[in-house]
Structures are given as C-alpha cells and as structure tokens.
Design an enzyme around this catalytic site. Structure first.
Site, PDB file in Angstrom:
ATOM      1  CG  PHE A 139      -1.960   1.023   1.271  1.00  0.00           C
ATOM      2  CD1 PHE A 139      -3.098   0.905   0.497  1.00  0.00           C
ATOM      3  CD2 PHE A 139      -1.827   2.142   2.084  1.00  0.00           C
ATOM      4  CE1 PHE A 139      -4.089   1.878   0.523  1.00  0.00           C
ATOM      5  CE2 PHE A 139      -2.810   3.122   2.118  1.00  0.00           C
ATOM      6  CZ  PHE A 139      -3.944   2.994   1.336  1.00  0.00           C
ATOM      7  CB  THR A 164       0.835   4.734   3.821  1.00  0.00           C
ATOM      8  OG1 THR A 164       0.179   3.492   4.140  1.00  0.00           O
ATOM      9  CG2 THR A 164      -0.171   5.731   3.274  1.00  0.00           C
ATOM     10  CE  LYS A 165       0.980  -1.451   5.382  1.00  0.00           C
ATOM     11  NZ  LYS A 165      -0.264  -0.693   5.197  1.00  0.00           N
ATOM     12  CG  ASN A 166       8.407   1.058   6.488  1.00  0.00           C
ATOM     13  OD1 ASN A 166       7.360   1.626   6.806  1.00  0.00           O
ATOM     14  ND2 ASN A 166       9.351   0.770   7.369  1.00  0.00           N
TER      15      ASN A 166
END
Length: 370
Positions: free
Chosen positions: A183, A185-187
């Site tokens: 997704f 927003t993930k790292n």
C-alpha cells in the site's frame, strides 16, 4: 509549522526519472500481467526475506487470505491472532471460512503475547497469525516453538514490517509464510495496491500461485476455488525502482525514531510512553507510536497546531460490530482495549526534518504545560 503524517512527494521527486523510465519499459513491452517486473520483484523480495519463494498478489489483505487457504485453513478451523491490528488480519481469517480467536497483547510492544496463545489452542486450531505491528516483529522464536509443539501453521502478518529482523532472522524465516503489503503508505509502497506472500515451503508457494489466478493450472483448468489477485506489472516496476532504497529508508526511520525518543524523554519524562525496541529486534518504525492517557485531547490540540497524527487502532477487532457473533465483550482483552485508548502515532517518514520533529515535541510539551 505544518507537519504531515506522511509526505511522499519529496521521495517521488528523487525517484521521478527512474520511475517514469521503468513504467515506460512496461508500456513498451505490452506485458502487463505477471511479467518480468513481477518476477524480478518476487525473486528480490524472497531473497531479502531469506526464503525461497515470493508470490505477488493484489494487496496485503489477499496475501493473508491466500496464504491461509494454501496452508489448508478453511471452514471449521480456528486461527489465533491479535485484536490490536488492522481489520484485514481478522477479515482474511473469516474470508477463508475459519473463525478468529483473539488473545491479548504485550503492552510494551503492542504485539501478540505468546504466553497467552497456548491457553487459546483447541482441537480446532489450525494456525496462528502474529502481526508485526508498527515495524517490530512479534516474539517469533516463542511463537514458532508453540506452533511446532502443536502442529500449527504460522502466517506472519508483516504488512508494516518489511526489513524487520529478530536475532538475525528475517520476516518469513520462522513462520510457514509471511505476507507483505505494498500500500502506498508502507515502508516499501507502490503507487496503488499490491501485496506479496513469502515462504520457504515449495508446496505452499505453488498453492499460492495457483490460488491467485482463479485456482487454475494449467490455464482454464480449475482444481481449487481461487481468486483474481495478481500483483500489477506497473506497480511491480515502481517497487523495483524503490526496493534498492529500502534499507536506507529503514535506517533513516530508525534515526527519526531515536530523535523523537530522546526529545520526548528529555522534555516530558513519564508523561508519555515512548516505543521500546525489544532486545534482539531490528525495528523498522513504520509508525512511531506513543502511549498517553489524554490521547484524544492531545490529538485535537496537535491538529490545531498543524501537526497530523493517526490512531492505529481505535477499536480492537474483538469488539468490532462485524465480529459480534464471536461473543466477545468489552473487558475481555483489557490490554488491547487500553492500548486502543492510548496509542497515538506521530509523523514518521524518511524525509521528516529534525526541525519538524522538534516542533511536534514542543507542541506535545506545550499541551502538558512543560
């Protein structure tokens, strides 16, 4: 000063030329489904996780569901997990036809407490899903020991923890399988949805590959009921550009976390509980989450001061309306419920500036009259 929870624009500007070139290569190849970009990412993420297989799929939620089905979890089975997590963890269990069994958390790490797992095991228990919340691995060594003793599968929900380690072991090494989310927003985030399953087990990997393409092998011959859940070739191309930077970004996140902790401890002492990295763990700080009794009031004040924050998660899964039929009630899992009333995640991303962090902490101190 305005401090966003996350700002992906600066990261994109640094990668813009590489990303556009990578996407153009996909467009020019006209190979849009399970092509070379997906295969490269699968191989690279598997190697990074120190396992033999990576299976790209549509999103992190599907990754959990497909992994459970590949491991034989279905109707009549129970799966033990934590209630203090995103809905996808519990939702995937139910979508697989099984029943979630929730046990409480370790209040220090927010992760499932392995010492509460054995008491929840019944003759129906088929698997355990530990969630590596906020970027820190749950106690996988203990969970793996319990699983071996009771012949249970372990699916690590590592949506927030790509790159995390425990005593030198990577996500995916100690479980039957691990799942990632890409997704945005993930790292390691795509520019849309994406997910992956990683595993060392050949049979599990093959089952996952079949399930993600409607359960067909060969094409148009269906032996199991599968799904249309393939990692998009364009998203894989973006992730292939980003992946070489992941370790650097994780290191920067750890630096930002250390800065927050030093500033908060110096200015606020025990008014705020800062994150704890358990000995032997390598925390990748997808979120920097504090605990504070006046959480809602503090969040409102910070918003007024231009500081974005998030609450992950305000209502534990065992008391979510959709799981009412499971029979849980408020007070059953008190540590999770208390965490849900106190946890507040502060702005965290690799490009976060020290002056922004200083402003955030100064405003928290202002709220407490410090």
């Amino acid at each position: 000063m305005k401090v966003p929870m996350l700002d992906l624009s600066e990261q994109y500007q640094g990668l813009r030329t590489e990303v556009i070139e990578a996407m153009d290569q996909v467009m020019s190849s006209s190979q849009f489904i399970l092509g070379s970009s997906v295969k490269k990412l699968e191989a690279d993420i598997a190697k990074y996780s120190n396992v033999t297989h990576g299976i790209g799929c549509g999103n992190g939620s599907d990754a959990i569901h497909i992994a459970l089905q590949a491991l034989g979890v279905g109707p009549g089975d129970e799966v033990i997990t934590t209630p203090f997590t995103f809905f996808a963890t519990g939702g995937a269990i139910v979508r697989a036809g099984a029943t979630p069994v929730y046990v409480d958390i370790d209040p220090v790490t927010f992760n499932i407490d392995p010492e509460k797992i054995e008491a929840a095991i019944t003759e129906k228990t088929k698997a355990i899903i530990p969630v590596h919340l906020y970027g820190q691995m749950a106690d996988m060594e203990r969970i793996a020991e319990i699983a071996r003793k009771n012949n249970l599968a372990v699916v690590e929900d590592a949506a927030q923890a790509i790159g995390a380690k425990q005593n030198g072991k990577s996500v995916g090494e100690l479980g039957s399988a691990a799942t990632y989310s890409f997704f945005p927003t993930k790292n390691l985030g795509a520019y849309g949805d994406g997910g992956m399953i990683v595993t060392n087990d050949d049979e599990t990997a093959e089952s996952c590959r079949v399930i993600r393409v409607h359960g067909s092998k060969p094409k148009y011959y269906h032996h199991v009921l599968g799904y249309n859940s393939r990692l998009d070739e364009l998203q894989a191309a973006v992730l292939n550009v980003k992946f070489p930077y992941l370790d650097e970004w994780s290191s920067l996140r750890r630096d930002k976390a250390a800065t927050y902790t030093n500033l908060l401890n110096e200015k606020l002492g025990d008014l705020v509980t800062t994150p704890v990295e358990k000995e032997g763990n390598y925390h990748v700080f997808h979120q920097y989450t504090i605990r504070v009794e006046q959480r809602d009031e503090l969040q409102k004040f910070l918003k007024e001061q231009g500081v974005a924050t998030m609450i992950y998660y305000p209502l534990p899964l065992h008391v979510q309306p959709v799981f009412k039929n499971l029979g849980y009630k408020e007070g059953d899992l008190p540590l999770s419920e208390k965490a849900a009333s106190e946890a507040l995640s502060l702005p965290m991303f690799p490009e976060l500036k020290t002056e922004q962090q200083e402003y955030v902490v100064a405003k928290i101190a202002e709220f407490f009259g410090k």
